[in-house]
Scaffold this motif. Structure first.
Motif, PDB file in Angstrom:
ATOM      1  N   VAL A  48      -2.966   9.495 -12.998  1.00 60.96           N
ATOM      2  CA  VAL A  48      -2.995   8.245 -12.225  1.00 60.96           C
ATOM      3  C   VAL A  48      -4.278   8.188 -11.399  1.00 60.96           C
ATOM      4  O   VAL A  48      -4.500   9.017 -10.523  1.00 60.96           O
ATOM      5  CB  VAL A  48      -1.772   8.162 -11.288  1.00 60.96           C
TER       6      VAL A  48
ATOM      7  N   VAL B  30       2.146   1.826  -3.579  1.00 57.52           N
ATOM      8  CA  VAL B  30       1.210   2.346  -4.588  1.00 57.52           C
ATOM      9  C   VAL B  30       0.759   3.777  -4.271  1.00 57.52           C
ATOM     10  O   VAL B  30       0.424   4.518  -5.183  1.00 57.52           O
ATOM     11  CB  VAL B  30      -0.015   1.425  -4.848  1.00 57.52           C
ATOM     12  N   GLN B  31       0.815   4.156  -3.008  1.00 59.11           N
ATOM     13  CA  GLN B  31       0.440   5.544  -2.694  1.00 59.11           C
ATOM     14  C   GLN B  31       1.483   6.553  -3.172  1.00 59.11           C
ATOM     15  O   GLN B  31       1.245   7.763  -3.152  1.00 59.11           O
ATOM     16  CB  GLN B  31       0.193   5.700  -1.196  1.00 59.11           C
TER      17      GLN B  31
ATOM     18  N   VAL C 291      -4.604   2.453 -10.642  1.00 62.30           N
ATOM     19  CA  VAL C 291      -4.008   1.706  -9.535  1.00 62.30           C
ATOM     20  C   VAL C 291      -5.128   1.224  -8.625  1.00 62.30           C
ATOM     21  O   VAL C 291      -5.962   2.025  -8.182  1.00 62.30           O
ATOM     22  CB  VAL C 291      -3.042   2.602  -8.725  1.00 62.30           C
TER      23      VAL C 291
ATOM     24  N   PHE D 241      -9.000   2.573  -3.891  1.00 63.89           N
ATOM     25  CA  PHE D 241      -8.534   1.959  -2.645  1.00 63.89           C
ATOM     26  C   PHE D 241      -9.437   0.829  -2.205  1.00 63.89           C
ATOM     27  O   PHE D 241     -10.504   0.612  -2.765  1.00 63.89           O
ATOM     28  CB  PHE D 241      -8.490   3.015  -1.535  1.00 63.89           C
TER      29      PHE D 241
ATOM     30  N   MET E  95      -6.662   6.228  -8.667  1.00 59.83           N
ATOM     31  CA  MET E  95      -6.455   5.291  -7.559  1.00 59.83           C
ATOM     32  C   MET E  95      -7.785   4.781  -7.030  1.00 59.83           C
ATOM     33  O   MET E  95      -8.674   5.565  -6.727  1.00 59.83           O
ATOM     34  CB  MET E  95      -5.767   5.993  -6.382  1.00 59.83           C
TER      35      MET E  95
ATOM     36  N   ASN F 155       0.881   8.221  -7.351  1.00 61.88           N
ATOM     37  CA  ASN F 155       0.254   9.487  -7.750  1.00 61.88           C
ATOM     38  C   ASN F 155       0.566  10.615  -6.755  1.00 61.88           C
ATOM     39  O   ASN F 155      -0.140  11.599  -6.687  1.00 61.88           O
ATOM     40  CB  ASN F 155      -1.263   9.328  -7.884  1.00 61.88           C
TER      41      ASN F 155
ATOM     42  N   ARG G 214      -0.038  14.224 -11.925  1.00 59.98           N
ATOM     43  CA  ARG G 214      -0.675  13.339 -10.932  1.00 59.98           C
ATOM     44  C   ARG G 214      -2.053  12.880 -11.371  1.00 59.98           C
ATOM     45  O   ARG G 214      -2.513  11.802 -11.019  1.00 59.98           O
ATOM     46  CB  ARG G 214      -0.804  14.062  -9.596  1.00 59.98           C
TER      47      ARG G 214
ATOM     48  N   ASP H 251      -5.983  -1.015  -5.182  1.00 58.55           N
ATOM     49  CA  ASP H 251      -5.471  -1.685  -3.986  1.00 58.55           C
ATOM     50  C   ASP H 251      -6.573  -2.586  -3.438  1.00 58.55           C
ATOM     51  O   ASP H 251      -7.544  -2.095  -2.867  1.00 58.55           O
ATOM     52  CB  ASP H 251      -5.040  -0.637  -2.952  1.00 58.55           C
TER      53      ASP H 251
ATOM     54  N   SER I 175       0.834  -1.215   0.000  1.00 61.13           N
ATOM     55  CA  SER I 175       0.000   0.000   0.000  1.00 61.13           C
ATOM     56  C   SER I 175       0.860   1.252   0.000  1.00 61.13           C
ATOM     57  O   SER I 175       0.554   2.233  -0.691  1.00 61.13           O
ATOM     58  CB  SER I 175      -0.904   0.042   1.226  1.00 61.13           C
TER      59      SER I 175
END
Ligand code: ADP
Length: 272
Positions: free
Chosen positions: A84, A50-51, A166, A88, A86, A54, A81, A168, A47
């Motif tokens: 990308v 991957v944070q 991305v 979660f 994300m 971006n 940014r 998670d 985690s």
């Protein structure tokens, strides 16, 4: 076009007695169009890694570049940014608007896009995640099932049309059907838009099905970086070292082969 991590380390609570270096000196390139799976034991740094993709976390040491732009405080970095997206774990917890439409439109509106363009993106994103526009756009996101809420959340990210997506643990808490749907939709999107996908998952089946490159994290470093079939067949000792359940991988891959997926024949005799 790629995301590059150069010598990236990150320490939580630096300078306190609780300080914890979660990732160490990571060098990594994620190219547009790749589908990368990330596995590893809990606490191995997935985690945290991957944070950084971006700029949500800033490296304690090293640097991150998106398509050649270094992530710092500059305006260019802010634009980079946005390439990308994300998703979660439990992204539905971030839903907050009154209607599904407004929730998905939030990001595009924030980018300052015109109403028509926002509308086009909301419709397209809903189609991609399999939510019928006329049925769902006016509904409250909080009255939907868990799987539907998850799809609204994913649609909100897709509507930003990221070059890199991305995820998670995007299937956490979904039943097998919901999981299959989410993954099929993500792979459709990858194929249609050529978007790179980075997927963190405990689920070997998802990884084996989707990824064309596998990263195995161990104690804050990338222990293995290779093709999934090669990793699963040739690097079992390292997988065991990283605390990955190899017999479980074997079972999963057998099942996939039975289901008609092209899994290498040498897979797998579980280690003694
Ligand atoms: P994973 O995603 O592989 O489970 P994480 O990146 O969440 O790993 O965690 C890596 C290490 O950093 C772990 O030792 C974890 O306890 C620690 N860590 C994660 N988040 C925090 C935080 N907010 N504060 C302090 N330590 C953290």
């Amino acid at each position: 076009m790629s995301i590059q991590l150069r010598g990236v380390s990150f320490t939580y609570l630096a300078g306190t007695p609780f300080e914890k270096t979660a990732i160490k000196d990571i060098n990594l390139e994620i190219r547009q169009g790749e589908v990368i799976g990330i596995i590893g034991h809990t606490g191995s740094g997935k985690s945290t890694l991957v944070q950084h993709l971006n700029g949500l976390l800033e490296p304690t040491r090293g640097e991150v570049l998106i398509d050649g732009v270094k992530l710092d405080k500059s305006k260019e970095a802010k634009v980079a940014r946005r390439k990308v997206g994300m998703v979660f774990q439990y992204p539905e917890q971030q839903l907050f608007e009154e209607t599904v439409y407004d929730d998905i439109a939030f990001g595009p509106r924030n980018l300052g896009l015109a109403a028509e363009e926002t509308d086009r993106r909301v419709k397209q994103a809903m189609e991609f995640v399999g939510l019928n526009f006329s049925v769902f756009s006016g509904r409250s996101p909080f009255r939907l099932s868990g799987g539907q809420m998850r799809r609204v959340a994913v649609a909100g990210v897709i509507a930003l049309e990221p070059a890199y997506l991305v995820l998670d643990e995007p299937s956490a808490g979904l039943d097998p059907r919901g999981r299959d749907e989410i993954f099929n939709q993500i792979m459709d999107l990858h194929q249609a838009a050529g978007m790179a996908v980075v997927l963190v998952s405990h689920n070997m089946e998802d990884i084996a099905r989707m990824a064309d490159r596998l990263l195995v994290m161990h104690q804050g470093t990338v222990l293995i970086d290779g093709r999934p079939d090669q990793v699963f067949t040739e690097r079992q000792a390292e997988l065991i070292q990283a605390g990955v359940d190899v017999p479980n991988i074997t079972t999963v891959l057998r099942r996939l082969r039975r289901a008609g997926l092209n899994v290498d024949d040498r897979i797998i005799t579980p280690p003694e």
